[in-house]
Structures are given as C-alpha cells and as structure tokens.
Write a protein that holds these residues in place. Sequence first.
Motif, PDB file in Angstrom:
ATOM      1  N   LYS A   6     -17.144  21.139 -84.106  1.00  0.00           N
ATOM      2  CA  LYS A   6     -17.438  20.024 -85.012  1.00  0.00           C
ATOM      3  C   LYS A   6     -17.137  20.412 -86.462  1.00  0.00           C
ATOM      4  O   LYS A   6     -16.566  19.624 -87.225  1.00  0.00           O
ATOM      5  CB  LYS A   6     -18.903  19.605 -84.869  1.00  0.00           C
ATOM      6  CG  LYS A   6     -19.241  19.013 -83.494  1.00  0.00           C
ATOM      7  CD  LYS A   6     -20.738  18.803 -83.357  1.00  0.00           C
ATOM      8  CE  LYS A   6     -21.093  18.281 -81.970  1.00  0.00           C
ATOM      9  NZ  LYS A   6     -22.549  18.284 -81.726  1.00  0.00           N
ATOM     10  N   THR A  40     -22.764  13.906 -89.036  1.00  0.00           N
ATOM     11  CA  THR A  40     -23.706  14.057 -87.923  1.00  0.00           C
ATOM     12  C   THR A  40     -24.827  13.051 -88.087  1.00  0.00           C
ATOM     13  O   THR A  40     -24.805  12.215 -88.993  1.00  0.00           O
ATOM     14  CB  THR A  40     -24.261  15.508 -87.874  1.00  0.00           C
ATOM     15  OG1 THR A  40     -25.050  15.687 -86.693  1.00  0.00           O
ATOM     16  CG2 THR A  40     -25.102  15.847 -89.103  1.00  0.00           C
ATOM     17  N   LEU A 100     -18.245  11.497 -81.520  1.00  0.00           N
ATOM     18  CA  LEU A 100     -18.659  12.541 -80.564  1.00  0.00           C
ATOM     19  C   LEU A 100     -20.039  12.320 -79.959  1.00  0.00           C
ATOM     20  O   LEU A 100     -20.387  12.969 -78.978  1.00  0.00           O
ATOM     21  CB  LEU A 100     -18.626  13.916 -81.249  1.00  0.00           C
ATOM     22  CG  LEU A 100     -17.245  14.447 -81.649  1.00  0.00           C
ATOM     23  CD1 LEU A 100     -17.387  15.776 -82.382  1.00  0.00           C
ATOM     24  CD2 LEU A 100     -16.329  14.603 -80.433  1.00  0.00           C
ATOM     25  N   GLN A 101     -20.835  11.401 -80.513  1.00  0.00           N
ATOM     26  CA  GLN A 101     -22.238  11.334 -80.091  1.00  0.00           C
ATOM     27  C   GLN A 101     -22.433  10.952 -78.621  1.00  0.00           C
ATOM     28  O   GLN A 101     -23.447  11.314 -78.021  1.00  0.00           O
ATOM     29  CB  GLN A 101     -23.031  10.391 -80.991  1.00  0.00           C
ATOM     30  CG  GLN A 101     -22.660   8.937 -80.858  1.00  0.00           C
ATOM     31  CD  GLN A 101     -23.517   8.041 -81.727  1.00  0.00           C
ATOM     32  OE1 GLN A 101     -24.347   8.491 -82.500  1.00  0.00           O
ATOM     33  NE2 GLN A 101     -23.313   6.743 -81.613  1.00  0.00           N
ATOM     34  N   ASN A 102     -21.472  10.240 -78.040  1.00  0.00           N
ATOM     35  CA  ASN A 102     -21.633   9.830 -76.640  1.00  0.00           C
ATOM     36  C   ASN A 102     -20.916  10.740 -75.640  1.00  0.00           C
ATOM     37  O   ASN A 102     -20.906  10.455 -74.441  1.00  0.00           O
ATOM     38  CB  ASN A 102     -21.134   8.391 -76.449  1.00  0.00           C
ATOM     39  CG  ASN A 102     -22.057   7.385 -77.117  1.00  0.00           C
ATOM     40  OD1 ASN A 102     -23.266   7.536 -77.076  1.00  0.00           O
ATOM     41  ND2 ASN A 102     -21.483   6.373 -77.749  1.00  0.00           N
ATOM     42  N   GLU A 103     -20.315  11.839 -76.133  1.00  0.00           N
ATOM     43  CA  GLU A 103     -19.655  12.779 -75.211  1.00  0.00           C
ATOM     44  C   GLU A 103     -20.695  13.399 -74.267  1.00  0.00           C
ATOM     45  O   GLU A 103     -21.746  13.842 -74.702  1.00  0.00           O
ATOM     46  CB  GLU A 103     -18.942  13.888 -75.996  1.00  0.00           C
ATOM     47  CG  GLU A 103     -17.698  13.438 -76.726  1.00  0.00           C
ATOM     48  CD  GLU A 103     -16.562  13.037 -75.780  1.00  0.00           C
ATOM     49  OE1 GLU A 103     -16.458  13.625 -74.685  1.00  0.00           O
ATOM     50  OE2 GLU A 103     -15.800  12.129 -76.148  1.00  0.00           O
ATOM     51  N   LYS A 104     -20.361  13.423 -72.986  1.00  0.00           N
ATOM     52  CA  LYS A 104     -21.316  13.951 -71.991  1.00  0.00           C
ATOM     53  C   LYS A 104     -21.414  15.480 -72.064  1.00  0.00           C
ATOM     54  O   LYS A 104     -22.493  16.047 -71.940  1.00  0.00           O
ATOM     55  CB  LYS A 104     -20.890  13.528 -70.577  1.00  0.00           C
ATOM     56  CG  LYS A 104     -20.885  12.011 -70.371  1.00  0.00           C
ATOM     57  CD  LYS A 104     -22.301  11.447 -70.302  1.00  0.00           C
ATOM     58  CE  LYS A 104     -22.306   9.943 -70.142  1.00  0.00           C
ATOM     59  NZ  LYS A 104     -22.208   9.220 -71.406  1.00  0.00           N
ATOM     60  N   GLN A 105     -20.271  16.148 -72.218  1.00  0.00           N
ATOM     61  CA  GLN A 105     -20.286  17.610 -72.305  1.00  0.00           C
ATOM     62  C   GLN A 105     -20.628  18.049 -73.729  1.00  0.00           C
ATOM     63  O   GLN A 105     -20.115  17.470 -74.684  1.00  0.00           O
ATOM     64  CB  GLN A 105     -18.902  18.187 -71.929  1.00  0.00           C
ATOM     65  CG  GLN A 105     -18.460  17.896 -70.502  1.00  0.00           C
ATOM     66  CD  GLN A 105     -19.471  18.349 -69.466  1.00  0.00           C
ATOM     67  OE1 GLN A 105     -19.975  19.461 -69.533  1.00  0.00           O
ATOM     68  NE2 GLN A 105     -19.789  17.475 -68.525  1.00  0.00           N
ATOM     69  N   PRO A 106     -21.476  19.065 -73.875  1.00  0.00           N
ATOM     70  CA  PRO A 106     -21.798  19.521 -75.234  1.00  0.00           C
ATOM     71  C   PRO A 106     -20.550  19.992 -75.980  1.00  0.00           C
ATOM     72  O   PRO A 106     -19.699  20.682 -75.417  1.00  0.00           O
ATOM     73  CB  PRO A 106     -22.749  20.702 -74.993  1.00  0.00           C
ATOM     74  CG  PRO A 106     -23.245  20.551 -73.592  1.00  0.00           C
ATOM     75  CD  PRO A 106     -22.166  19.846 -72.836  1.00  0.00           C
ATOM     76  N   VAL A 107     -20.433  19.574 -77.222  1.00  0.00           N
ATOM     77  CA  VAL A 107     -19.340  20.038 -78.090  1.00  0.00           C
ATOM     78  C   VAL A 107     -19.971  21.049 -79.037  1.00  0.00           C
ATOM     79  O   VAL A 107     -20.916  20.724 -79.754  1.00  0.00           O
ATOM     80  CB  VAL A 107     -18.721  18.873 -78.892  1.00  0.00           C
ATOM     81  CG1 VAL A 107     -17.615  19.376 -79.811  1.00  0.00           C
ATOM     82  CG2 VAL A 107     -18.192  17.795 -77.948  1.00  0.00           C
ATOM     83  N   GLN A 114     -26.249  15.319 -78.137  1.00  0.00           N
ATOM     84  CA  GLN A 114     -24.998  15.830 -78.722  1.00  0.00           C
ATOM     85  C   GLN A 114     -25.156  16.167 -80.211  1.00  0.00           C
ATOM     86  O   GLN A 114     -24.410  16.974 -80.751  1.00  0.00           O
ATOM     87  CB  GLN A 114     -23.908  14.772 -78.534  1.00  0.00           C
ATOM     88  CG  GLN A 114     -22.501  15.214 -78.824  1.00  0.00           C
ATOM     89  CD  GLN A 114     -21.997  16.320 -77.914  1.00  0.00           C
ATOM     90  OE1 GLN A 114     -22.002  17.480 -78.281  1.00  0.00           O
ATOM     91  NE2 GLN A 114     -21.574  15.950 -76.713  1.00  0.00           N
TER      92      GLN A 114
END
Length: 302
Positions: free
Chosen positions: A30, A48, A18-25, A58
């Motif tokens: 998580k 994390t 998930l660390q490179n996802e552009k939209q905040p998760v 992220q």
Amino acid sequence: MALPTQVKLIDVGPRDGLQNEKQPVPASAKIELVHRLQDAGLREIEVTSFVSPKWVPQMADNAEVMAGLRRRPGVRYSVLVPNMKGFEAALASKPDEIVVFGAASEAFSQKNINCSIAESIERFAPVVQAARAAGIAVRGAMSCTVGCPYEGDIPPSRVEYLAGLMKGIGVERVDVADTIGVGTPRKVQAAFEATLRHFGIDQVSGHFHDTYGQAVANTLAALEMGVWHHQSSVAGLGGCPYAKGATGNVATEDVVFMLQGMGIDTGIDLDKLIDAGKFISDHLGRKPNSRAATALLNKRAG
C-alpha cells in the motif's frame, strides 16, 4: 460549455479501491502504491480509513501505512473516518484531510448505519469541529446521489438536502458520488446542480463507479459544468458490493487518457501512472481494470 483548463484528480485506489479485497494486502504494498502515485504526479491521495478492523479488516494497518509514507510537499493525504473514535485514532497519523460521509438515500442510510440521513450527519458535527480546530481539512462523501440499491432513482432534491446538511456542520467540500454506477450524464448534471446550491464549483468533485460503463461519460458531463476535481482509482481498483461482479471506480488511467486527449492539464505522467497500476495489479494477481492501461501495455509489449 465551460470546460476547465486543468483538472485535479484524487486517487482513491489505496483506500476505496483496496478496502474490499478478500486477501490481505501488506502495508508495504500500500505504501509503495502511494509512493508510485505521487511519483506519477498525483497531488491528492486517499490513503486509508480509520474504521473498526472488525468491519473493514483490510484497513487494520492504517497507522502503519500512514507512518510509512515519504510525504511530499504539495501532496494532500486524506483518510476516511466513521466517527469520533476513528478521528482520534487518525489524529496521530497527521492526515491533511479527513473524509466524513452520508447518503442521499434514507433507505441506504438506515440499512448501512441504522439511522436517518439527518442523524448520520449530526453525528459527524463534533468530528468536523474537532478536525477544523486541529487545522485538518474536511471533505464530505455524498453517496447514492443518482441511484440507490434499495430506493432506485434518487431525486436531486435529496442531494440538495444532504449537501445542505453537510454545509451546515462545517464540511468544506463534497464528493458527488454515483456509488452503484447507475448514473447517466443528465442525471449526474442534475445531482451537481443540486449540490452547487450549497457549494461553489471549487468545492465539489465527481466520484463515478463504472458498473454500467458510464463513468467516463459522466466525468465528461461534470467537466462540461466546470467541475475540475475528480476522483478515480488507479487500475480501476475496487468493486461494488451492491452489484455482483461489477467493476468499481473509474480507472485513473482512463480519465487521464481522456483529459490529455482533450488538452486538459492534469500534471500526471500517464506512463508512470500505468506502471503504478500494473504494480498493484500484479500484486493482486490480475490485470489492470483500465482500458487505456490495457491498450498501452499491449502497445509496449508489441
């Protein structure tokens, strides 16, 4: 060929995936993902990282995610730390293991963190010492063990050098990572042979990216050497920032499907794992990047 009878998978989806996802998760998603993974039978989860939110926004909710976990006995929760400041921040969250890192490529090390391989590992020495004094396990992620975006092929001698440095500062076990996914079976085996000069078979794990579709084959190549710890990412989460449009980590579902077909025990419920992958993929607004999950979801729908 000494195939293991059981394999322990470390799911790195919540962190590496998930660390490179552009939209905040959101932290809630998580946390739910980690809970679903442990419900599916995962016993090691990389949750994390405690890096600066300036570099990896992220992961800015790291403490919130760790605090929200319903921890299960027998499950190991690990976090990545880049330095002593990150370790000190992580300490309050009581991780079972921290992950430190280094590259087998001098060019990669210089471009990413502006120092040599030796300097990068030396910087981690006090972090490893502090973690072990606090009763926290330490894993070392060795990146670019077969190929580098700047140097090309990486000789096994560089992997052996990095493994020796990690052993020297007290790292307990290491990941042999094909960061850009250019590895093929014989190259991967050579990287493991080099690593095994410093670490036992129980202290090494495979971490393969699927950029060129080789990750399952490379997993099998490592299995043939007796390697029984492997890292993967649910739904194939994660991209490769050095290879445009490339997929990231090998999908946990694909590895579990292969292992089950080989009669190798993982302790993982594939149906629940697929549900976990579908959950996070739905949240991200896309389909799971796993062939096994796609096939089995289509079968369910049919």
